[in-house]
Design an enzyme around this catalytic site. Structure first.
Site, PDB file in Angstrom:
ATOM      1  N   HIS A 564       0.818  -1.223   0.000  1.00 19.63           N
ATOM      2  CA  HIS A 564       0.000   0.000   0.000  1.00 19.63           C
ATOM      3  C   HIS A 564       0.849   1.269   0.000  1.00 19.63           C
ATOM      4  CE1 HIS A 564      -4.050  -1.761   0.930  1.00 19.63           C
ATOM      5  NE2 HIS A 564      -3.293  -2.776   1.315  1.00 19.63           N
ATOM      6  N   HIS A 751       0.865  -8.385  -2.970  1.00 23.39           N
ATOM      7  CA  HIS A 751      -0.273  -7.966  -2.151  1.00 23.39           C
ATOM      8  C   HIS A 751      -1.265  -9.105  -1.959  1.00 23.39           C
ATOM      9  CE1 HIS A 751      -4.280  -6.125  -1.397  1.00 23.39           C
ATOM     10  NE2 HIS A 751      -3.580  -5.500  -0.480  1.00 23.39           N
TER      11      HIS A 751
END
Length: 901
Positions: A564, A751
C-alpha cells in the site's frame, strides 16, 4: 480507481412535449448523409471567411466555387448509471432534463492530431452537442452527436468535452463511427464536472499511444496542458472534484486537537524516513503545527475513488461503517474491554453462537456484513456469527502443532520473512551499552538437542538447513515504551527452524529478550519444544509471543509498507509525469486501481492514532513509527522484485539451468514456487509491451516524461532514500522492464499473497494472535506467580491472547479486508482498450492471459501432489493465494491487478 456512476443526471421522463424532431448542435437542420458535398463555410469557424468574402466579388466567387467532401460521423457517448438508479443521488437538477431534451447537455469537440499545413497552427475543432439517445443496457445511458468531418481534417487526436449538466457525470467511452478506416474509441473512464463548477473543459485522447517524441504536433499542447492540470501548483486545500496529484508526508495519523495523547510523529523526513502520500492541503492542527488536522473524509483525486459497485459491496463505505457502527457496538456489549477468554471453548462460541449487537439495525448489518450475519433470532436480535475459517474447519487443533507453525512460514500469511542462517552464533547489531550483551542465548547445545540425529549446527549451516525469522533488533528498542501501555507487553524476538529431509521446517528455538530497564539488567531466554510438561507449556507461550510479533510485522511491513504505502508514490508520479497518451501510463494504469482510495481509508480509520492497528496489534501506539524504522533499515526498491527478495534472504541463488533462473534453497516453498511463475508471466508480458514501444534502446533514455517519472519516484516519492546506491538505472528497455515488472508484482502478486488469506489464517486468534498482553511467566517470576503458572498453565496462555473485544474487532475487520469485490479486476483477465487497439500488444496480452490460466492448473496439480508436504496432507489447507482468479467473497485465492482492499 474510477467510480462508475453518474450524479444527478437528467430523468428519462419527458418534461416538455416537442412536436418537431431536433438534431444535436443545430435545431431544425435536415438529416445529413455520408460523403455529401458541403460548403466549407458550414464548418464552425469559417463564418469569418464568408464575412471577408462579402467584401469582394472575387472572394465570393472563390468561396462559392469551393466545396469539400465530408464524412458523417456518429459520436456515441456512454455514461454509466449509479448502482441504485439513474436519479438516485440527491441534488439532481430537473433543468438537466430540459438540456437533454434540446440536445444541449454535452458539448463535444473533435480535435485534429496534426496542425493545419497551410497555417502551421492547430486546426479548428469541430463542435457539436450530444443529445440523450436512450439506454445502452441496464447500467449505461448513451448520448449521440452527428458530425460532418471534412476529409482533409486528418486523424482525430482526441475529444474535448464540456458537461452542460448541473452536476458531474461519469464518462465511460466515446466512440466515433463512420470513418473509412473503422471506428475510433476514446476510453474516458473519468468524471467530468459541470462547466458551472469548472470552466476548463476536459480533454480525452484517443486510444493510440505515443512517446513524447512521437506526439503529433496538434496534440503537443494538450499533452502538456493535461499534465500541468494534474500536477497543480502545490497550494490550497484540495476539493473532492479535483484531479490533482501532489506529495506530502504522513502528518495526519494523529489527532492532537482531540486529545494530546493522540499526537503522533510525522512520518517522512530525516528523523522518520517514509514514502510520501497524496497531499490534501488540509489546515494544520491547532495544537501541533507539524500535523495536519483531521476531518470526516480524506481527499483523493476524483478518478481514484471506488466505483459505487465496490463501495456498496464492501470496501470504503463498508470498512468505515464497520469501524464506526459495528465496532462501537461490540465495545458496548463487552462487559470489560480488558476481559480475555476464560477458556478455549469460549473462543469457539464466536463461530457457533455469535455476538449479539442490539444497537446496530438489522438492515445495516445485512448490508455491511452479509457473510457474517448468519443468524437472526425470533426475538429480532442481531447476531454476528463468524464464519469458521477453512483452516479451523479442517483441523481444530492444527494451530497447536509445531509442524504447522513451520509450514506457515512457507505457505501462510507472512511467507516473505524467512531467511537463511549464514553466520553462527547469532548476534545483535544494537549498541550493547544501551541494550546489553549482543550474543544470542540460542546456543549450539540448545539447537543440537532438537536436531540431533540429523546433523550438527555447523553441518546444518554448511548444508543450508538452518533458517530464522528475526525481529530482535527491530523490536528491542520498543520494549520499554510498549510496556508502558496498559494491557500489552513486548520482547525482541527471533525464531529458528531446521529443514528436515522431507522438506518441511521443524521449529528449533525461540528467543525472547528484554533490554536493561526499570533498574533491571538485560533479560533473555531461549525456548525449545522441550521434553517435559513445563518446557512444553513455556514453548507454547513463547510461540504465542513470537506470533504476535510476526502478526504485527506482517500487517505493518509485509502488507502495509511494502504494498500500500510504497505504491502510492508510483501512482502520484505516474499521473504527474506520464501523459495519458504515454504507453507506460497505459500499461500501469490498471495496476493502480483503487489503491489511493483504500490508503486514504487506512489513514482515516485503520492506521490512525487509536485505530484498529494501534489498539489490537503489536507494537501498539508505536506501530506506524515502527513501520518507519522498518522502511529505513529494510526497504530497498530492488529487493521488492521477487527473485531479488528471495536471493537477499538466502532463499534462492542464481542458476541459469534452474526454472526461472533460480535455484530455491527450500524446494517446496509454495509462496516462491507459485510466485516465480507469476513473476515470470508478468515479466514476459511487460517485456513484449516495452519492446514494442521502445524498439531502440536510445528511446528510453531520450524519453523526457519517462525519465522525469523515474526521477520523481526516487527523489520525491521515496525521497528519504534518494541517495541509496541500489536504485536501478533507467537507460535501456531492459531497465524499464525490471522496474515495471517490480511495480506490477508488488501491486498484484505480493499484495495478494499477504492480504487475501487474512481471515483464513488469523480469524481464529490462537493461530495468529495479534498482540501479547502479559509477560512470560519465566521472566523474573515470584514464587507465587510461578506456582500459579504450574497450577493452571492454560490460564497463562489465554491471558496472553488478545481480549474478547480485540479478537471480535479483528475478526470483523479481517473478514472485510479478505473479501473480493464483485467488480474485482483480476490479473490478465481483460485487456485495456488501448492494448486491444495495438495488434502486437493485444497478442502479447493474450499470451499473458493464457499463461495465467496455465498457472491455475499448475497450482491445482501442486495442491494434489502428496510429495509436496508444505501444501498437502491431513488437515492441510491448499496454498491458493497466488491462484490468479476467484469468485467474489472470502475465498483465499485470486490475484487482483491492484491493491484494491
Amino acid at each position: 480507481m474510477l467510480k462508475p456512476q453518474i450524479h444527478n443526471l437528467s430523468s428519462s421522463k419527458t418534461l416538455l412535449q416537442c412536436h418537431k424532431p431536433f438534431f444535436s448542435g443545430n435545431l431544425g437542420a435536415k438529416p445529413a448523409f455520408s460523403n455529401i458535398k458541403r460548403a466549407r463555410s458550414s464548418r464552425t469557424g469559417n463564418k469569418n471567411k464568408l464575412r471577408h468574402a462579402a467584401r469582394s466579388s472575387s472572394s465570393i466567387k472563390s468561396v462559392a466555387n469551393y466545396t469539400e467532401t465530408t464524412t458523417e460521423v456518429l459520436a456515441t457517448v456512454v455514461v454509466q448509471f449509479t448502482v441504485s438508479g439513474f436519479l438516485s443521488n440527491l441534488g439532481w437538477n430537473p433543468l438537466d432534463d430540459i438540456s437533454d431534451l434540446f440536445g444541449k447537455s454535452i458539448q463535444l469537440e473533435l480535435v485534429a492530431a496534426q496542425l493545419d499545413p497551410s497555417t502551421g497552427l492547430e486546426k479548428e475543432t469541430i463542435k457539436g452537442y450530444a443529445h440523450r439517445a436512450g439506454n445502452v443496457d441496464a447500467d449505461d445511458v448513451k448520448y449521440e452527436c452527428k458530425f460532418h468531418v471534412p476529409d482533409d481534417f486528418g486523424e482525430i487526436g482526441g475529444v474535448k468535452v464540456e458537461n452542460e449538466h448541473h452536476n458531474e457525470m461519469f464518462f465511460k467511452t466515446i466512440q466515433l463511427d463512420g470513418f473509412p478506416n473503422g471506428s475510433i474509441l476514446v476510453n474516458c473512464q473519468s468524471w467530468v464536472h459541470s462547466h458551472r463548477n469548472n470552466s476548463d473543459n476536459r480533454f480525452f485522447f484517443t486510444n493510440k499511444s505515443y512517446l513524447p517524441s512521437e506526439t503529433p504536433e496538434g496534440l503537443k499542447r494538450y499533452r502538456e496542458h493535461e499534465l500541468m492540470k494534474k500536477r497543480g501548483d502545490g497550494t490550497g486545500e484540495r476539493k473532492s472534484k479535483d484531479r490533482i496529484y501532489d506529495y506530502d508526508v504522513y502528518n495526519d495519523l494523529g489527532d492532537p486537537d482531540k486529545d494530546a495523547k493522540l499526537a503522533r510523529p510525522v512520518l517522512g523526513g530525516k528523523e522518520h524516513p517514509y514514502p510520501r502520500r497524496c497531499r490534501t492541503g488540509r489546515p494544520r492542527s491547532k495544537k501541533d503545527p507539524l500535523s495536519e488536522s483531521r476531518g470526516s473524509s480524506i481527499y483523493v483525486p476524483r478518478d481514484e475513488e471506488f466505483s459505487e459497485v465496490k463501495s456498496l459491496t464492501f470496501s470504503a463505505k463498508t470498512v468505515y461503517s464497520v469501524i464506526h457502527a459495528v465496532l462501537p457496538s461490540l465495545e458496548n456489549v463487552s462487559i470489560d474491554s480488558e476481559f480475555g477468554f476464560p477458556y478455549f471453548t469460549a473462543i469457539d462460541t464466536l463461530f457457533n453462537e455469535g455476538v449479539d449487537l442490539p444497537e446496530v439495525p438489522k438492515a445495516t448489518l445485512t448490508n455491511l456484513l452479509p457473510r457474517l450475519l448468519k443468524t437472526v433470532t425470533d426475538q429480532g436480535k442481531n447476531i454476528i456469527l463468524f464464519e469458521t475459517p477453512e483452516f479451523l474447519d479442517r483441523d481444530k487443533f492444527k494451530w497447536m502443532k509445531d509442524e504447522e507453525f513451520g509450514r506457515q512460514t512457507l505457505a501462510g500469511l507472512n511467507p516473505c520473512c524467512l531467511q537463511l542462517v549464514k553466520e553462527w552464533p547469532l548476534k545483535s547489531e544494537l549498541d550493547p551499552k544501551e541494550y546489553g550483551p549482543p550474543e544470542s542465548v540460542i546456543s549450539t547445545k540448545c539447537v543440537e538437542e532438537v536436531i540431533r540425529g540429523f546433523m550438527t549446527v555447523d553441518e546444518a549451516i554448511k548444508q543450508k538447513k538452518l533458517f530464522m525469522i528475526d525481529y530482535h533488533d527491530l523490536l528491542l528498542p520498543y520494549v520499554k515504551k510498549v510496556r508502558q501501555i496498559k494491557g500489552t507487553t513486548l520482547y525482541g524476538s527471533r525464531a529458528l527452524f531446521f529443514l528436515t529431509p522431507i522438506g518441511t521446517l521443524k521449529p528449533v528455538a525461540i528467543e525472547l529478550a528484554r533490554p536493561p530497564m526499570d533498574g533491571k539488567p538485560q533479560w533473555k531466554e531461549a525456548y525449545s519444544p522441550g521434553f517435559d510438561a513445563t518446557s512444553v507449556w513455556l514453548w507454547k507461550l513463547a510461540k504465542a509471543h513470537f506470533l504476535a510479533h510476526d502478526s504485527g510485522f506482517h500487517q505493518l511491513v509485509s502488507h502495509w509498507l511494502r504494498t500500500h504505502c510504497a505504491t502510492e508514490p508510483y501512482i502520484i508520479a505516474t499521473n504527474r509525469q506520464l501523459s495519458e497518451l504515454h504507453p507506460i501510463y497505459r500499461l500501469l494504469h490498471p495496476y493502480f486501481r483503487y489503491t489511493m482510495e483504500i490508503n486514504a481509508l487506512a489513514r482515516q480509520a485503520l492506521i490512525n492514532a487509536d485505530g484498529i492497528i494501534e489498539t489490537s496489534f503489536s507494537p501498539g501506539k508505536y506501530s506506524m513509527e515502527f513501520s518507519s524504522v522498518a522502511y529505513d533499515k529494510l526497504w530497498r526498491f530492488d529487493h521488492q522484485a521477487l527473485p531479488e527478495d528471495l536471493i537477499s534472504r538466502g532463499m534462492a541463488e542464481n542458476d541459469p539451468s534452474a526454472p526461472h533462473g533460480l535455484k530455491l534453497t527450500i524446494e517446496d516453498y509454495p509462496y516462491a514456487n507459485d510466485g516465480l511463475i507469476l513473476w515470470n508471466c508478468i515479466e514476459e508480458w511487460v517485456t513484449e509491451y516495452v519492446n514494442h514501444f521502445y524498439p531502440e534502446p536510445s528511446l528510453v533514455e531520450s524519453d523526457e516524461e519517462l525519465q522525469a517519472w523515474w526521477e520523481e519516484i526516487r527523489t520525491v516519492g521515496h525521497g528519504d532514500k534518494k541517495d541509496e546506491p541500489w536504485w536501478p538505472n533507467l537507460k535501456t528497455p531492459k531497465d524499464l522492464v525490471e522496474i515495471i515488472t517490480t511495480i506490477i508484482w508488488v501491486s498484484s502478486g505480493h499484495h495478494a499473497a499477504v492480504n487475501f488469506g487474512q481471515y483464513d489464517f488469523a480469524a481464529y486468534m490462537p493461530n495468529r494472535p495479534t498482540i501479547a498482553r502479559v509477560n512470560m511467566p519465566s521472566e523474573d517470576p515470584t514464587d507465587e506467580s510461578w506456582k500459579t503458572f504450574e497450577l493452571r498453565p492454560e490460564d497463562a496462555l489465554l491471558s496472553s491472547f488478545p481480549t474478547q473485544l480485540q479478537a471480535s474487532k479483528i475478526m470483523a475487520i479481517l473478514d472485510v479486508l479478505s473479501n473480493h469485490s464483485v467488480d474485482e479486476e483480476y490479473i490478465g483477465e481483460k485487456p485495456e482498450p488501448a492494448w486491444a487497439d495495438e495488434p502486437v500488444v493485444k497478442a502479447a496480452f493474450e499470451r499473458f492471459a493464457g499463461k495465467l490460466k496455465e498457472l491455475e492448473g499448475i497450482i491445482d496439480a501442486r495442491n494434489n501432489d502428496r510429495t509436496l508436504r508444505n501444501r498437502t496432507g491431513a488437515g492441510v489447507v491448499p496454498y491458493q493465494l497466488l491462484k490468479p482468479y476467484s469468485e467474489p467473497g472470502v475465498t483465499g485465492k485470486g490475484v487482483p491487478n491492484s491493491i484494491s482492499i
